[in-house]
Each structure stands twice: as structure tokens, then as C-alpha cells.
Design a protein around this motif. Structure first.
Motif: not given
Length: 247
Positions: A40-62
Motif C-alpha cells: 500500500q505504498l503508491a509512488l508516482d514515478a518519473y524517469w529523469i535522464p541524466t542529462r536532464e538531471a544536470e539542471s538542479g530544478g529538474s528534481l524540484a517537487g520530488f
């Protein structure tokens, strides 16, 4: 108080370069389904490519960051940035296989100030290597891991010894272990030869990295305790983030 897992869906960033050829990537959707059905652990998962992760804002709200296997990553800088964001912002973090390697590399560079250290898979000609080729490849191997009593890993696993599956050819070299420990990184799991297999960061809400791949445990219908613990930490983070504030 009601269990937050019944009311909140946490947002999970799967940082990595998704590929059908990486067995762990193919297993992750099954594990996410099993977390809902069994735990009963629900995760809304999103794949973030590593090039996109270079921007610190790409992980905002996770609510959690999982740096998944699949190195060499398209962007070492993106993998490092994902670790840094989770570590500094107190976001629950799990790094597995290549994620373990880059989590330790980020800590060495950004916390210990060892900025010249490299990963042999990314910079094989470098003189100062933190992540080195293993004397014997662990691709397709299983091995026992001894877990330090009182550690986060021991609490999560519920045991001081576990059998885990690997798919890697690189591990943590020994010359800089004392420097890493002195700055607060805890090596809480080792193989029978004493080589590091688990690292964690005391004082962080949830920060765990394993050289082995818990994604590959079993047949995918029962989630490895480490992945379940990340999911629980993510849901707790989501619940706290959604809680009303009072002034």
C-alpha cells in the motif's frame, strides 16, 4: 494517526538513462506495482535522464530520488547533481550499482573536497581514482553482505547478513575510505573480503547506496526491503510536505 501510505502518493524521480537492455530498468515497473499491491505504498514515478538531471530544478517537487543502475551514464555531471540535490535538500535517496558509485563520488568531491577524484569507467586514464575496476567482475554474481549493527541498512534489512545479486565491474577503492568516514559517510555493509558494499549518511532522513542491485532480488513480485524502505520514506516525505503549517 492514520498511516500516510493510505492517503498520499509520493513522487519518485528515477534518475538514469532508461534502456530495455538494462534488466534492473525492466524490473522497476513490476516493483512499483508490487509496492501498491502488497505494501500500500503508491509512488508516482518519473524517469529523469541524466542529462536532464544536470539542471538542479529538474528534481524540484520530488519526494525521493533513486539513482538507478545503467552506467556509464550519458551524463556523469547529471548523476552527481542528482545525488547532491537529494543530499543537500534532505530528500530520501537510494543509489544502486552505478548509483552507489556516483553517490560516493559526489560525497568525496563536494563534502570532502577531493575534487580531482574520478570514476575509472568514465575516466580510465585518470591518476586519482575513487571508483576502480574490480579484481573480479561481479556481473551476474551473488554474494553475502555483512551489515553493521545499529545502521540504517541493518534496520531496513532486519538482519546482519544478507545474500545479494550484482551486475557490476567497478567498486570503491580503499585509499580514501578514511577521509570519507572522517567527513561522515558510514560504510555499513561489506562482503566477506571486507570490501564496501553499502554506504549511508547518518543524520539524513534516508540516504542509502548499495553496490548490489536490490531490483534483481526474487522474481519481482516481492519488493526488496531496501526498495520498500525508500518507498516508505518517500511517502513520509510527501505527507510532511502536504501537512498544513500553523502560525
Amino acid at each position: 494517526m492514520p498511516q500516510p501510505g493510505n492517503f498520499w502518493t509520493a513522487r519518485l524521480a528515477l534518475v538514469g538513462d532508461r534502456s530495455p537492455g538494462v534488466r534492473a530498468h525492466a524490473r522497476i515497473p513490476e516493483l512499483l506495482d508490487a509496492l501498491v499491491q502488497r505494501d500500500q505504498l503508491a509512488l508516482d514515478a518519473y524517469w529523469i535522464p541524466t542529462r536532464e538531471a544536470e539542471s538542479g530544478g529538474s528534481l524540484a517537487g520530488f519526494d525521493a530520488v533513486w539513482l538507478v543502475p545503467g552506467s556509464p551514464y550519458d551524463s556523469e555531471a547529471g548523476a552527481i547533481a542528482a545525488v547532491r540535490t537529494a543530499r543537500e535538500a534532505g530528500i530520501p535517496f537510494l543509489g544502486t550499482c552505478g548509483g552507489f558509485q556516483h553517490a560516493v563520488l559526489e560525497f568525496a568531491r563536494d563534502v570532502c573536497g577531493l575534487v580531482g577524484l574520478e570514476h575509472a569507467e568514465n575516466q580510465p586514464e585518470a591518476e586519482d581514482l575513487l571508483i576502480v575496476p574490480l579484481a573480479c567482475s561481479l556481473v551476474g554474481h551473488e554474494g553475502a553482505v555483512t551489515v553493521e549493527a545499529g545502521s540504517l541498512a541493518e534496520r531496513v534489512l532486519g538482519a546482519e547478513r544478507t545474500l545479494e545479486r550484482y551486475h557490476c565491474s567497478y567498486g570503491l577503492g580503499t585509499p580514501y575510505l578514511d577521509a570519507l568516514r572522517a567527513h561522515g559517510l558510514r560504510f555499513s555493509g561489506t562482503d566477506d573480503a571486507g570490501d564496501v558494499r553499502i554506504a549511508e549518511l547518518p543524520g539524513h532522513p534516508f540516504f542509502l547506496a548499495t553496490l548490489f542491485q536490490p531490483e534483481l532480488a526474487g522474481d519481482g513480485t516481492r519488493v526488496h526491503p531496501i526498495i520498500r524502505a525508500l518507498a516508505a520514506a518517500a511517502v513520509e516525505h510527501a505527507a510532511k510536505s502536504s501537512a498544513p503549517t500553523h502560525t
